[in-house]
Design a protein around this motif. Structure first.
Motif, PDB file in Angstrom:
ATOM      1  N   PRO A  93       0.830  -1.205   0.000  1.00 47.37           N
ATOM      2  CA  PRO A  93       0.000   0.000   0.000  1.00 47.37           C
ATOM      3  C   PRO A  93       0.868   1.259   0.000  1.00 47.37           C
ATOM      4  N   GLY A  94       0.522   2.183  -0.879  1.00 46.20           N
ATOM      5  CA  GLY A  94       1.297   3.410  -1.028  1.00 46.20           C
ATOM      6  C   GLY A  94       2.260   3.381  -2.195  1.00 46.20           C
ATOM      7  N   ASP A  95       2.618   2.194  -2.683  1.00 42.05           N
ATOM      8  CA  ASP A  95       3.497   2.116  -3.845  1.00 42.05           C
ATOM      9  C   ASP A  95       2.799   2.694  -5.070  1.00 42.05           C
ATOM     10  N   ILE A  96       3.551   3.417  -5.876  1.00 42.34           N
ATOM     11  CA  ILE A  96       3.000   4.067  -7.075  1.00 42.34           C
ATOM     12  C   ILE A  96       3.353   3.237  -8.297  1.00 42.34           C
ATOM     13  N   ALA A 108      -7.048  -4.109 -12.371  1.00 44.97           N
ATOM     14  CA  ALA A 108      -7.229  -3.594 -11.015  1.00 44.97           C
ATOM     15  C   ALA A 108      -8.296  -2.513 -11.077  1.00 44.97           C
ATOM     16  N   LEU A 109      -9.025  -2.344  -9.984  1.00 44.49           N
ATOM     17  CA  LEU A 109     -10.107  -1.369  -9.933  1.00 44.49           C
ATOM     18  C   LEU A 109      -9.636  -0.077  -9.281  1.00 44.49           C
ATOM     19  N   LEU A 110      -9.956   1.031  -9.951  1.00 41.59           N
ATOM     20  CA  LEU A 110      -9.802   2.365  -9.380  1.00 41.59           C
ATOM     21  C   LEU A 110     -11.203   2.864  -9.053  1.00 41.59           C
ATOM     22  N   PRO A 111     -11.654   2.760  -7.791  1.00 40.50           N
ATOM     23  CA  PRO A 111     -13.021   3.164  -7.442  1.00 40.50           C
ATOM     24  C   PRO A 111     -13.238   4.654  -7.651  1.00 40.50           C
ATOM     25  N   ILE A 112     -14.462   5.037  -7.918  1.00 40.91           N
ATOM     26  CA  ILE A 112     -14.766   6.439  -8.188  1.00 40.91           C
ATOM     27  C   ILE A 112     -14.432   7.321  -6.997  1.00 40.91           C
ATOM     28  N   ASP A 113     -14.612   6.808  -5.775  1.00 37.96           N
ATOM     29  CA  ASP A 113     -14.321   7.639  -4.608  1.00 37.96           C
ATOM     30  C   ASP A 113     -12.833   7.759  -4.327  1.00 37.96           C
ATOM     31  N   CYS A 114     -12.005   7.063  -5.113  1.00 43.46           N
ATOM     32  CA  CYS A 114     -10.550   7.178  -4.982  1.00 43.46           C
ATOM     33  C   CYS A 114      -9.941   8.003  -6.106  1.00 43.46           C
ATOM     34  N   MET A 115     -10.796   8.611  -6.919  1.00 41.84           N
ATOM     35  CA  MET A 115     -10.300   9.400  -8.046  1.00 41.84           C
ATOM     36  C   MET A 115     -10.059  10.855  -7.699  1.00 41.84           C
ATOM     37  N   SER A 116     -10.756  11.351  -6.684  1.00 45.44           N
ATOM     38  CA  SER A 116     -10.697  12.774  -6.412  1.00 45.44           C
ATOM     39  C   SER A 116     -11.277  13.058  -5.039  1.00 45.44           C
ATOM     40  N   VAL A 117     -10.746  14.090  -4.392  1.00 49.58           N
ATOM     41  CA  VAL A 117     -11.362  14.551  -3.155  1.00 49.58           C
ATOM     42  C   VAL A 117     -12.664  15.265  -3.461  1.00 49.58           C
ATOM     43  N   VAL A 125      -1.154   2.000  -4.837  1.00 46.50           N
ATOM     44  CA  VAL A 125      -1.832   0.826  -4.289  1.00 46.50           C
ATOM     45  C   VAL A 125      -2.570   1.255  -3.023  1.00 46.50           C
ATOM     46  N   LYS A 126      -3.886   1.059  -3.024  1.00 45.79           N
ATOM     47  CA  LYS A 126      -4.668   1.360  -1.826  1.00 45.79           C
ATOM     48  C   LYS A 126      -4.732   0.140  -0.905  1.00 45.79           C
ATOM     49  N   SER A 127      -5.073  -1.006  -1.491  1.00 48.33           N
ATOM     50  CA  SER A 127      -5.242  -2.222  -0.691  1.00 48.33           C
ATOM     51  C   SER A 127      -5.350  -3.406  -1.638  1.00 48.33           C
ATOM     52  N   ARG A 128      -5.572  -4.567  -1.060  1.00 49.41           N
ATOM     53  CA  ARG A 128      -5.899  -5.769  -1.835  1.00 49.41           C
ATOM     54  C   ARG A 128      -7.247  -6.275  -1.340  1.00 49.41           C
ATOM     55  N   ASP A 129      -8.076  -6.743  -2.264  1.00 47.76           N
ATOM     56  CA  ASP A 129      -9.379  -7.241  -1.853  1.00 47.76           C
ATOM     57  C   ASP A 129      -9.249  -8.668  -1.318  1.00 47.76           C
ATOM     58  N   THR A 130     -10.380  -9.279  -0.994  1.00 47.25           N
ATOM     59  CA  THR A 130     -10.354 -10.605  -0.368  1.00 47.25           C
ATOM     60  C   THR A 130      -9.779 -11.675  -1.281  1.00 47.25           C
ATOM     61  N   VAL A 138      -6.485  -2.909  -5.354  1.00 46.51           N
ATOM     62  CA  VAL A 138      -7.398  -1.774  -5.466  1.00 46.51           C
ATOM     63  C   VAL A 138      -6.539  -0.517  -5.508  1.00 46.51           C
ATOM     64  N   LEU A 139      -6.853   0.368  -6.439  1.00 47.76           N
ATOM     65  CA  LEU A 139      -6.019   1.538  -6.709  1.00 47.76           C
ATOM     66  C   LEU A 139      -6.625   2.813  -6.135  1.00 47.76           C
ATOM     67  N   THR A 140      -5.801   3.823  -5.995  1.00 48.69           N
ATOM     68  CA  THR A 140      -6.261   5.167  -5.671  1.00 48.69           C
ATOM     69  C   THR A 140      -5.371   6.162  -6.399  1.00 48.69           C
TER      70      THR A 140
END
Length: 271
Positions: free
Chosen positions: A118-121, A144-153, A173-178, A183-185
């Motif tokens: 997490p945090g790696d670019i 990998a999924l970039l969720p809409i709520d991780c695209m912008s403040v 890298v935000k996290s990994r799912d189950t 999961v991206l941000t």
């Protein structure tokens, strides 16, 4: 080895038999455009003068387990696909290469993606958009999924407000799912609220983009990670450009107060 999104790989514009033999011996990951998907669910390629076939279970990591739908393979036709060369059959009148995208993706995961924290670019290529986010190729066609709520403040109505298909972007890298998928941000890479706000000052009039119309006011985006609130104004729509007067900037509350001066109808603008 640098693992890139499909379509961004460095690969020869033409292939020779000797080059394919060397690539097979070295285990190199190559790339070419898929030309067809036959009734036996195989992808077909043409590597120079050499016919190449990708058997069904070699078309993507997860096919064997039933985790990849056929539509994901069919839509590779006409698009680049990465692969390793498993075998070259030279018994017939003309050589035929057997390819594996599965092996390329498994190696990409083992040697690159599974090592990310997490945090790696990482560089990504947007492959398609859904209402809930954007799917990105993070290497060798691995999604990998970039969720809409991780695209912008600041609030956005659609992923298309930020990205488009085929766009190359940087994500973290935000996290990994189950199931272990990444999961991206990207919103953290657009600068902090204070960094964005430093480009503006109270008393200025600037152009902004209406992102949300609420009963209590209108959220106007001034920069990709910065939005302010204006009093409710009739006739405004999401996605509309407006000129706004900056009444105040309140860093301790991370708030900007605005006044809408003029709504623009036909102009185009991009941050």
């Amino acid at each position: 080895m640098e693992y890139r999104a499909e379509g961004a790989q460095r690969f020869p514009t033409s292939y020779t038999l000797d080059a394919l033999r060397r690539a097979m011996a070295a285990g190199d990951i190559l790339e070419s455009r898929a030309l067809s998907f036959d009734s036996e669910k195989r992808l077909h390629f043409r590597l120079g003068e050499i016919e190449a076939i990708m058997p069904y279970e070699e078309c993507a990591d997860g096919v064997r387990e039933g985790a990849v739908r056929d539509i994901a393979l069919i839509t590779r036709v006409g698009r680049p696909a990465c692969f390793t060369v498993m075998e070259i059959d030279e018994q017939g009148a003309a050589p035929v290469a057997l390819l594996s995208r599965t092996q390329a993706q498994q190696r990409c995961k083992a040697e690159y993606l599974d090592l990310l924290l997490p945090g790696d670019i990482l560089p990504c290529r947007v492959t398609h958009l859904e209402s809930f986010g954007a799917f990105c190729d993070i290497g060798c066609g691995v999604p990998a999924l970039l969720p809409i709520d991780c695209m912008s403040v600041s609030r956005i109505q659609s992923p298309a407000d930020r990205v488009h298909e085929g766009q190359d972007i940087l994500c973290a890298v935000k996290s990994r799912d189950t199931e272990g998928r990444i999961v991206l941000t990207m919103k953290e890479l657009l600068g902090t609220w204070l960094e964005n706000a430093a480009a503006f000052a109270a008393g200025e009039t600037v152009v902004g983009l209406v992102r949300s119309v609420e009963p209590y006011g209108v959220f106007v985006e001034l920069a990709p990670n910065l939005a302010g609130l204006a009093e409710a104004a009739p006739g405004l729509d999401c996605g509309q450009l407006v000129s706004v007067y900056i009444k105040s900037i309140i860093p301790e509350k991370m708030k900007i107060k605005l006044v809408v001066l003029h709504a623009m109808r036909d102009e185009t603008f991009a941050f």
